[in-house]
Design a protein around this motif. Structure first.
Motif, mmCIF file in Angstrom:
data_model
loop_
_atom_site.group_PDB
_atom_site.id
_atom_site.type_symbol
_atom_site.label_atom_id
_atom_site.label_comp_id
_atom_site.label_asym_id
_atom_site.label_seq_id
_atom_site.Cartn_x
_atom_site.Cartn_y
_atom_site.Cartn_z
ATOM 1 N N SER A 191 1.052 -1.481 0.126
ATOM 2 C CA SER A 191 0.086 -0.027 0.038
ATOM 3 C C SER A 191 1.080 0.959 0.104
ATOM 4 O O SER A 191 0.082 2.897 0.331
ATOM 5 N N ILE A 192 2.345 1.509 0.375
ATOM 6 C CA ILE A 192 3.090 2.802 0.323
ATOM 7 C C ILE A 192 3.870 1.971 -0.728
ATOM 8 O O ILE A 192 4.727 0.914 -1.120
ATOM 9 N N GLY A 193 4.513 3.304 -0.709
ATOM 10 C CA GLY A 193 5.952 3.396 -2.411
ATOM 11 C C GLY A 193 6.178 3.095 -3.196
ATOM 12 O O GLY A 193 4.964 2.758 -3.805
ATOM 13 N N LEU A 194 7.194 3.234 -3.826
ATOM 14 C CA LEU A 194 7.527 3.363 -5.290
ATOM 15 C C LEU A 194 6.870 1.784 -6.235
ATOM 16 O O LEU A 194 6.630 0.950 -7.030
ATOM 17 N N PRO A 195 6.609 1.062 -4.956
ATOM 18 C CA PRO A 195 6.756 -1.087 -5.314
ATOM 19 C C PRO A 195 5.021 -0.924 -5.774
ATOM 20 O O PRO A 195 4.439 -1.733 -6.868
ATOM 21 N N ALA A 196 4.232 0.069 -5.063
ATOM 22 C CA ALA A 196 2.909 -0.195 -5.269
ATOM 23 C C ALA A 196 2.755 0.870 -6.714
ATOM 24 O O ALA A 196 2.117 0.074 -7.682
ATOM 25 N N VAL A 197 3.253 1.195 -6.775
ATOM 26 C CA VAL A 197 3.640 2.066 -8.013
ATOM 27 C C VAL A 197 3.810 1.762 -9.365
ATOM 28 O O VAL A 197 3.592 1.251 -10.309
ATOM 29 N N PHE A 198 5.253 0.750 -9.273
ATOM 30 C CA PHE A 198 5.306 -0.292 -10.291
ATOM 31 C C PHE A 198 4.310 -1.377 -10.252
ATOM 32 O O PHE A 198 4.000 -1.649 -11.458
ATOM 33 N N ILE A 199 3.958 -2.031 -9.971
ATOM 34 C CA ILE A 199 2.751 -3.446 -9.323
ATOM 35 C C ILE A 199 1.807 -2.512 -10.234
ATOM 36 O O ILE A 199 1.205 -3.305 -11.219
ATOM 37 N N SER A 200 1.284 -1.529 -9.847
ATOM 38 C CA SER A 200 0.069 -1.058 -10.948
ATOM 39 C C SER A 200 -0.136 -0.709 -12.008
ATOM 40 O O SER A 200 -0.936 -1.074 -13.125
ATOM 41 N N ALA A 201 1.080 -0.126 -12.407
ATOM 42 C CA ALA A 201 2.224 -0.069 -13.630
ATOM 43 C C ALA A 201 1.426 -1.274 -14.686
ATOM 44 O O ALA A 201 1.161 -0.851 -15.621
ATOM 45 N N PHE A 202 2.488 -2.130 -14.009
ATOM 46 C CA PHE A 202 2.583 -3.282 -14.872
ATOM 47 C C PHE A 202 1.108 -4.172 -15.177
ATOM 48 O O PHE A 202 0.791 -4.128 -16.022
ATOM 49 N N SER B 196 -3.704 2.831 -13.690
ATOM 50 C CA SER B 196 -2.376 3.196 -12.899
ATOM 51 C C SER B 196 -1.870 4.054 -12.575
ATOM 52 O O SER B 196 -1.615 5.311 -11.477
ATOM 53 N N GLU B 197 -2.580 4.864 -13.114
ATOM 54 C CA GLU B 197 -2.693 6.796 -13.124
ATOM 55 C C GLU B 197 -2.921 7.454 -11.856
ATOM 56 O O GLU B 197 -2.638 8.359 -10.911
ATOM 57 N N MET C 295 9.666 7.508 -13.915
ATOM 58 C CA MET C 295 10.071 6.541 -14.171
ATOM 59 C C MET C 295 9.918 4.881 -14.193
ATOM 60 O O MET C 295 10.234 4.199 -14.974
ATOM 61 N N VAL C 296 9.301 4.518 -12.790
ATOM 62 C CA VAL C 296 8.883 3.306 -11.560
ATOM 63 C C VAL C 296 8.235 3.370 -12.792
ATOM 64 O O VAL C 296 7.943 2.374 -13.004
ATOM 65 N N ALA C 297 6.727 4.281 -13.364
ATOM 66 C CA ALA C 297 5.252 3.784 -13.880
ATOM 67 C C ALA C 297 5.855 3.831 -15.426
ATOM 68 O O ALA C 297 5.386 2.272 -15.345
ATOM 69 N N THR C 298 6.829 4.411 -15.461
ATOM 70 C CA THR C 298 6.940 3.424 -16.981
ATOM 71 C C THR C 298 7.658 2.530 -17.143
ATOM 72 O O THR C 298 7.329 1.527 -18.179
ATOM 73 N N ILE C 299 8.133 2.311 -16.248
ATOM 74 C CA ILE C 299 9.211 0.946 -16.354
ATOM 75 C C ILE C 299 7.965 -0.335 -15.805
ATOM 76 O O ILE C 299 8.074 -1.079 -16.607
ATOM 77 N N CYS D 83 10.784 -2.603 -30.154
ATOM 78 C CA CYS D 83 9.502 -2.201 -29.874
ATOM 79 C C CYS D 83 9.432 -1.866 -27.882
ATOM 80 O O CYS D 83 8.372 -1.366 -27.851
ATOM 81 N N LEU D 84 10.841 -2.687 -27.680
ATOM 82 C CA LEU D 84 10.689 -1.798 -26.097
ATOM 83 C C LEU D 84 10.908 -0.121 -26.105
ATOM 84 O O LEU D 84 10.517 0.275 -25.060
ATOM 85 N N MET D 85 11.417 -0.233 -27.718
ATOM 86 C CA MET D 85 11.839 1.031 -27.817
ATOM 87 C C MET D 85 10.811 1.958 -27.011
ATOM 88 O O MET D 85 10.591 3.604 -26.727
ATOM 89 N N TYR D 86 10.329 1.394 -28.430
ATOM 90 C CA TYR D 86 9.032 3.074 -28.863
ATOM 91 C C TYR D 86 7.644 2.900 -27.794
ATOM 92 O O TYR D 86 7.196 3.744 -27.143
ATOM 93 N N MET D 87 7.397 1.308 -26.938
ATOM 94 C CA MET D 87 6.746 0.738 -26.385
ATOM 95 C C MET D 87 7.314 2.131 -24.972
ATOM 96 O O MET D 87 6.189 2.913 -24.126
ATOM 97 N N PHE D 88 8.196 1.878 -24.443
ATOM 98 C CA PHE D 88 9.061 2.799 -23.246
ATOM 99 C C PHE D 88 8.436 4.340 -23.215
ATOM 100 O O PHE D 88 7.970 5.360 -22.865
ATOM 101 N N ILE D 89 9.453 4.872 -25.007
ATOM 102 C CA ILE D 89 8.876 6.584 -24.925
ATOM 103 C C ILE D 89 7.141 6.930 -24.572
ATOM 104 O O ILE D 89 7.107 7.794 -24.439
ATOM 105 N N GLY D 90 6.630 6.262 -25.394
ATOM 106 C CA GLY D 90 5.215 5.770 -25.623
ATOM 107 C C GLY D 90 4.729 5.986 -24.101
ATOM 108 O O GLY D 90 3.646 7.199 -24.148
#
Length: 167
Positions: A16-27, A37-38, A57-61, A130-137
């Motif tokens: 419920s806290i921290g960057l792991p939550a941001v990462f998991i929701s974005a993934f 995830s927004e 950056m964590v959300a994007t990754i 694909c990875l590069m363009y996906m990351f930028i978008g």
């Protein structure tokens, strides 16, 4: 805002806290599951404005890795079901093949982006571009969405919390 996010994470059994939550929701939101995830990213940035760029950056990754999971699933599907080929001259297939990995700049679009990543794998487009363009978008998506959400006055978020019974 914090209570609303806490209830969301508790419901799904997520941190419920921290960057792991941001990462998991974005993934998770990058897979074919209809989860956004927004709100979680925005809530985190609201509570920790000094970590704005790190959170973006964590959300994007996380979102990019989720998109690459879709790409991989498309590739696996194609290899597994090669004998079930449909018409090979479909209009959408030609459109995707003509544009190649650049089409994944649109991978952030709701309802269209996730199947697009799947289609890129199905078409066996090279993973590195694909990875590069996906990351930028996806980076542009998170920058735009977070910036737009910061334009909404704090009073609106408090009123929304009261209406939803979270505050």
């Amino acid at each position: 805002m914090e209570q609303m996010l806490s209830q969301f994470f508790d419901f799904f059994g997520m941190p419920s806290i921290g960057l792991p939550a941001v990462f998991i929701s974005a993934f998770i939101s990058a897979t074919l599951l209809p989860v956004g995830s927004e709100p979680i990213l925005f809530g985190y940035v609201s509570v920790n404005p000094h970590l704005y760029w790190i959170a973006i950056m964590v959300a994007t990754i996380g979102n990019t890795l989720g998109g690459m999971l879709d790409w991989w699933l498309g590739l696996i599907s194609r290899n597994s079901f090669e004998s079930l080929k449909g018409p090979s001259n479909g209009r959408m297939q030609r459109w995707l093949e003509e544009r190649g990995p650049k089409m994944l700049l649109l991978s952030w679009l709701p309802g269209f982006g996730d199947p697009l990543c799947l289609a890129a794998g199905w078409l066996r487009l090279a993973w590195a571009p694909c990875l590069m363009y996906m990351f930028i978008g996806k980076l542009l998506r998170y920058l735009t969405m977070t910036w737009l959400l910061t334009l909404v006055p704090t009073s609106v978020w408090h009123q929304l919390g009261h209406w939803l019974g979270l505050i």
